[in-house]
Scaffold this active site. Structure first.
Site, mmCIF file in Angstrom:
data_model
loop_
_atom_site.group_PDB
_atom_site.id
_atom_site.type_symbol
_atom_site.label_atom_id
_atom_site.label_comp_id
_atom_site.label_asym_id
_atom_site.label_seq_id
_atom_site.Cartn_x
_atom_site.Cartn_y
_atom_site.Cartn_z
ATOM 1 N N ARG A 46 14.500 -12.234 19.814
ATOM 2 C CA ARG A 46 13.075 -12.041 19.558
ATOM 3 C C ARG A 46 12.355 -13.382 19.480
ATOM 4 O O ARG A 46 12.987 -14.436 19.474
ATOM 5 C CB ARG A 46 12.899 -11.306 18.234
ATOM 6 C CG ARG A 46 13.424 -9.888 18.264
ATOM 7 C CD ARG A 46 12.890 -9.167 17.045
ATOM 8 N NE ARG A 46 13.448 -7.831 16.923
ATOM 9 C CZ ARG A 46 13.815 -7.307 15.757
ATOM 10 N NH1 ARG A 46 13.674 -8.008 14.642
ATOM 11 N NH2 ARG A 46 14.281 -6.081 15.699
ATOM 12 N N LYS A 72 15.130 -12.932 10.739
ATOM 13 C CA LYS A 72 15.456 -14.298 10.334
ATOM 14 C C LYS A 72 16.969 -14.501 10.158
ATOM 15 O O LYS A 72 17.490 -15.547 10.511
ATOM 16 C CB LYS A 72 14.735 -14.639 9.008
ATOM 17 C CG LYS A 72 13.224 -14.781 9.172
ATOM 18 C CD LYS A 72 12.558 -15.249 7.904
ATOM 19 C CE LYS A 72 12.439 -14.174 6.843
ATOM 20 N NZ LYS A 72 11.557 -13.048 7.204
ATOM 21 N N CYS A 431 -13.264 -2.204 14.086
ATOM 22 C CA CYS A 431 -13.402 -2.585 15.491
ATOM 23 C C CYS A 431 -13.594 -1.339 16.361
ATOM 24 O O CYS A 431 -14.289 -1.368 17.359
ATOM 25 C CB CYS A 431 -12.198 -3.373 15.968
ATOM 26 S SG CYS A 431 -12.156 -5.037 15.294
#
Ligand code: ADP
Ligand code: MG
Ligand code: ZN
Length: 546
Positions: A46, A72, A431
């Site tokens: 990723r 991570k 939005c």
């Protein structure tokens, strides 16, 4: 001198960040690819995983900032697998370590953990492995407390270091080093000696906490100033953000959630977060009475019961889990389509994490916050003793009160990123349906509220937010009303928003009092009251009062 040092650090930082960490022709690139496929069964890395792993393998000190769930751990697990020696992983929580060990076991990676709970036999194996060249142990997970307390372990580390078996340190949740963080842990301070004790052994710090101030603090603490900092974006483009007014009437609110679960989220899986255990239980009961399949999850339930709820949710027997924030760590479900906050989170940080449990698979998912002013005071009494507890809570309140800004842009500010409406692509309520921004000056209302408060002081009464609003709207005890103040022409919800805005901006403040069983929040004039008392002072509020 100090300046020279800073310049040198800056240069170092720039030169390492210019390097192409994405290359695939490092000495270890082949091994890396193979281990990724064969050991971890992963097809593709990723964002930022490859550069981090390459930098780690090049023995650079690195801080990796990446949202929770970003991946991570792989950034030290994979290097550990393709290295000869040992990786020490410092992690604050036993439960996090157990999860990781379990995962590594499945992949046949040799890893162990050391904590105060560890039995003698296990400790012995680990201590021996550190200085045994033939050992196949790759990772040792350890709590910072253990490191700080165990001379024996530190001695063995020293020996391993001399034998060149100490490959690197990975420090998970590295923001715990910083006093500025939301999660400061004194034992992390001990990690400050690693760099001088084991010179040349690289450190990888990992966190989902972004502010530059905290990162700089962490670098200082660990003595890795100017190290490479890799920062992933926190934007979750597939999450649709929405805030709704929470109906004051309980049945109306239930009907709203029922409608969402039976229509918009029909056959979809999600989480409903509440603040208290009592709320979680009540809401579960109420939703079940409406024929909905939901489970309840909080810290006071037995572990067995909790895992049963969890598996019923994973398998789809439950459409949703009604939970306190105890439901979070270790959730590994990719197709969560909605997260509803029945009550707001205590900080934007928490909100981001909780809502972020939706849409891990990248498919479109929804975050809905049901917001109501009075809920704030349940939370404020829980967080006000933390250094920045109230400040964090009010930021969350401001997110809910905002009627026009892109929700995504509001979240971005928190992570010191800039996302525009284009980044949002109509994936938030504002939005999608832009509203014209209307500004009102609410200073006159502020002065009216002060008058009501003065009267309360005269009659030796303290005002909770509820009592203040009642008095303003001509309800409640008549002794608290001020006859010269007209009842507002706008709804009570709008009135609550006015009070919320005054609170966020320091015109009002909370005043906490302890009773035998609970803490109560009263409202009083805030630090900016002197300003507001001047008749020419204006308090602008972008809000449509109706
Ligand atoms: P973080 O520590 O950043 O919160 P984790 O390291 O716990 O995240 O990873 C979250 C999940 O993502 C784990 O289930 C992990 O196996 C998975 N994962 C990590 N990297 C990849 C990848 N490149 N492809 C697929 N899944 C991945
Ligand atoms: Mg993690
Ligand atoms: Zn938007």
């Amino acid at each position: 001198k100090e300046k020279l040092k800073d310049d040198a650090l800056l240069k170092k930082s720039l030169s390492i960040s210019k390097k192409n960490w994405n290359k695939e022709d490092f000495n270890w690139s082949k091994d890396l690819k193979k281990a990724l496929k064969d050991v971890f069964k992963i097809d593709k890395l990723r964002e930022l995983q490859l550069p981090t792993i390459n930098a780690v393998m090049s023995n650079e000190d690195v801080i990796l900032i990446m949202p929770t769930g970003g991946g991570k751990s792989l950034c030290y697990q994979l290097p550990a697998v393709i290295s000869k020696g040992i990786t020490i992983v410092v992690s604050p929580l036993l439960s996090l370590m157990e999860d990781q060990l379990y995962g590594l076991q499945k992949h046949n990676v040799k890893a162990r953990m050391l904590s105060a709970k560890c039995d003698k036999e296990n400790v012995k194996i680990i201590m021996n492995a550190l200085i045994d060249k033939k050992s196949d142990l790759k990772l040792i997970y350890v709590t910072p407390e253990y490191m700080a307390k165990s001379n024996r372990f530190m001695n063995k580390l020293q020996k391993a270091f001399e034998m060149k078996r100490l490959d690197r340190f990975a420090i998970d949740e590295v923001h715990c080093c910083s006093q500025w963080g939301h999660d400061f842990r004194p034992d992390y301070k001990f990690l400050g000696i690693l760099k001088s004790m084991f010179p040349g052994v690289p450190i990888l710090g990992l966190t989902a906490t972004a502010p530059a101030k905290i990162i700089v603090d962490v670098q200082k603490m660990l003595d890795i100033q100017g190290c490479l900092v890799l920062r992933a974006t926190f934007n979750r483009p597939n999450l649709y953000y929405e805030v709704r007014r929470k109906p004051t009437d309980k049945d109306t609110c239930l009907a709203m959630i029922e409608n969402l679960l039976k229509n918009r989220f029909k056959d979809k899986s999600g989480i409903i977060y509440t603040t208290t255990i009592k709320d979680a239980e009540q809401l579960t009961t109420d939703l079940r009475a409406l024929g909905l399949k939901v489970g309840c999850y909080h810290a006071m339930l037995e572990a067995d019961y909790r895992s049963e709820v969890y598996s019923k949710w994973i398998s789809g027997k439950y459409q949703a889990v009604v939970a306190t924030i105890a439901f979070g760590l270790g959730i590994d479900k990719a197709n969560v389509r909605f997260v509803i906050h029945h009550c707001i989170s205590k900080s934007m940080e928490n909100f981001y994490q909780e809502s972020g449990r939706a849409g891990r698979d990248g498919k479109k998912s929804v975050s809905i916050v049901l917001y109501r002013l009075l809920d704030i005071f349940k939370l404020s009494t829980m967080v006000f003793q933390d250094k920045v507890g109230l400040q964090n809570l009010y930021k969350m309140l401001a997110y809910c009160l905002d009627q026009t800004s892109c929700r995504r842009s509001l979240i971005a500010t928190h992570f010191e990123e800039v996302w525009t409406r284009t980044d949002c692509a109509e994936m938030c309520d504002h939005c999608r349906k832009p509203k014209e921004s209307k500004q009102v000056n609410i200073a006159p209302y502020c002065r009216q509220l002060y008058q009501i408060m003065t009267k309360a002081v005269q009659s030796e009464t303290r005002l909770t937010a509820l009592k203040l609003i009642d008095a303003w709207y001509g309800k409640g005890a008549s002794t608290l009303r001020v006859s010269s103040i007209p009842v507002p022409k706008f709804t009570r919800e709008s009135g609550e928003s006015v009070i919320g805005h005054l609170l966020v901006n320091g015109y009002l403040q909370e005043d906490f009092h302890f009773s035998a069983y609970s803490t109560i929040s009263y409202l009083k004039r805030g630090p900016k009251s002197a300003l507001a008392l001047d008749n020419s002072h204006e308090i602008p509020f972008n809000y449509e009062l109706h």
